[in-house]
Design a protein around this motif. Structure first.
Motif, PDB file in Angstrom:
ATOM      1  N   LEU A   7       6.703  -4.732  -5.201  1.00  0.00           N
ATOM      2  CA  LEU A   7       5.296  -4.455  -5.904  1.00  0.00           C
ATOM      3  C   LEU A   7       4.384  -3.680  -4.909  1.00  0.00           C
ATOM      4  O   LEU A   7       3.556  -2.873  -5.175  1.00  0.00           O
ATOM      5  CB  LEU A   7       4.844  -5.652  -6.715  1.00  0.00           C
ATOM      6  N   VAL A   8       4.322  -4.579  -3.436  1.00  0.00           N
ATOM      7  CA  VAL A   8       3.417  -4.059  -2.621  1.00  0.00           C
ATOM      8  C   VAL A   8       3.715  -2.542  -2.385  1.00  0.00           C
ATOM      9  O   VAL A   8       3.012  -1.755  -2.019  1.00  0.00           O
ATOM     10  CB  VAL A   8       3.491  -4.888  -1.336  1.00  0.00           C
ATOM     11  N   ALA A  13       2.481  -0.049  -4.999  1.00  0.00           N
ATOM     12  CA  ALA A  13       1.170  -0.070  -5.022  1.00  0.00           C
ATOM     13  C   ALA A  13       0.758   0.993  -3.840  1.00  0.00           C
ATOM     14  O   ALA A  13      -0.190   1.724  -4.049  1.00  0.00           O
ATOM     15  CB  ALA A  13       0.364  -1.494  -5.114  1.00  0.00           C
ATOM     16  N   ALA A  71      -0.823  -7.119  -3.767  1.00  0.00           N
ATOM     17  CA  ALA A  71      -0.558  -6.037  -4.563  1.00  0.00           C
ATOM     18  C   ALA A  71      -1.424  -5.852  -5.575  1.00  0.00           C
ATOM     19  O   ALA A  71      -1.550  -4.297  -5.923  1.00  0.00           O
ATOM     20  CB  ALA A  71       0.943  -6.317  -5.288  1.00  0.00           C
ATOM     21  N   GLY A 112       5.401  -3.500   3.408  1.00  0.00           N
ATOM     22  CA  GLY A 112       6.105  -4.008   1.988  1.00  0.00           C
ATOM     23  C   GLY A 112       7.691  -3.769   2.078  1.00  0.00           C
ATOM     24  O   GLY A 112       8.363  -4.696   1.786  1.00  0.00           O
ATOM     25  N   TRP A 145       0.804 -12.152  -1.491  1.00  0.00           N
ATOM     26  CA  TRP A 145       1.616 -10.963  -1.603  1.00  0.00           C
ATOM     27  C   TRP A 145       1.227 -10.454  -2.843  1.00  0.00           C
ATOM     28  O   TRP A 145       0.934  -9.119  -3.009  1.00  0.00           O
ATOM     29  CB  TRP A 145       3.326 -11.241  -1.574  1.00  0.00           C
ATOM     30  N   SER A 164       1.044  -0.347   3.718  1.00  0.00           N
ATOM     31  CA  SER A 164       1.355  -1.336   2.803  1.00  0.00           C
ATOM     32  C   SER A 164       2.829  -0.814   2.519  1.00  0.00           C
ATOM     33  O   SER A 164       3.538  -1.812   2.237  1.00  0.00           O
ATOM     34  CB  SER A 164       0.548  -1.191   1.675  1.00  0.00           C
TER      35      SER A 164
END
Length: 179
Positions: free
Chosen positions: A157-158, A161, A78, A118, A74, A114
């Protein structure tokens, strides 16, 4: 009789006759990902995570634990998304370079997907952590809470991003078009 507007008249976009609200994107554009939708997906994921752990344990099984490899994967995803977002932002927003439409659509879809995946994984990992929170006094559940919580943070964080990559794909407004 043609299907278009009369010569000299602009096409009706629906705003004057009450059909549109003026916030609709022009044809061929994509709306930014809704933050509310991402929160709803994360809440759904948390419910799935809690339900999954309860179902496995009620059947006499042992709920899966989050591994270090999951965290590394992960985090790597990210980092790749942040790099793509930064690169795309520099090309499109700063240097005003033209990007091939197919590449721009691909990057936009990667960013949106994503963010959605995520958000779902953030919820599932948070649900896992919440399921083991009641027995956190012993070392096994404590490690599960820590690992699932860390995976939830990395999943956020994913999402971040992915949203940055989506935002980087926006076509900048032309300063010459402003009156």
């Amino acid at each position: 009789m043609s299907g278009g507007p009369e010569p000299g008249r602009a096409p009706d976009d629906g705003r004057r006759n009450g059909r549109g609200n003026g916030n609709e994107p022009p044809p061929g554009s994509v709306r930014p990902t809704s933050r509310r939708l991402l929160v709803a997906i994360a809440v759904l994921g948390a419910a799935i995570g809690v339900t999954l752990v309860k179902a496995i344990e009620s059947g006499g099984g042992v709920a899966p634990a989050v591994s270090w490899l999951t965290l590394v994967a992960w985090a790597f995803l990210a980092a790749l998304l942040f790099a793509a977002a930064r690169n795309t932002h520099q090309r499109v927003q700063v240097r005003r370079e033209r990007v091939e439409p197919s590449r721009a659509v691909f990057l936009l879809l990667i960013g949106k997907a994503s963010a959605f995946v995520g958000a779902l994984c953030t919820g599932v990992y948070a649900g896992f952590a919440l399921s083991f929170l009641e027995a956190v006094s012993s070392s096994g559940p404590r490690n599960r809470v820590i690992m699932a919580g860390a995976a939830a943070v990395v999943s956020v964080l994913v999402v971040t991003a992915g949203l940055l990559l989506e935002r980087a794909c926006r076509i900048p407004e032309d300063p010459d078009d402003t009156p």
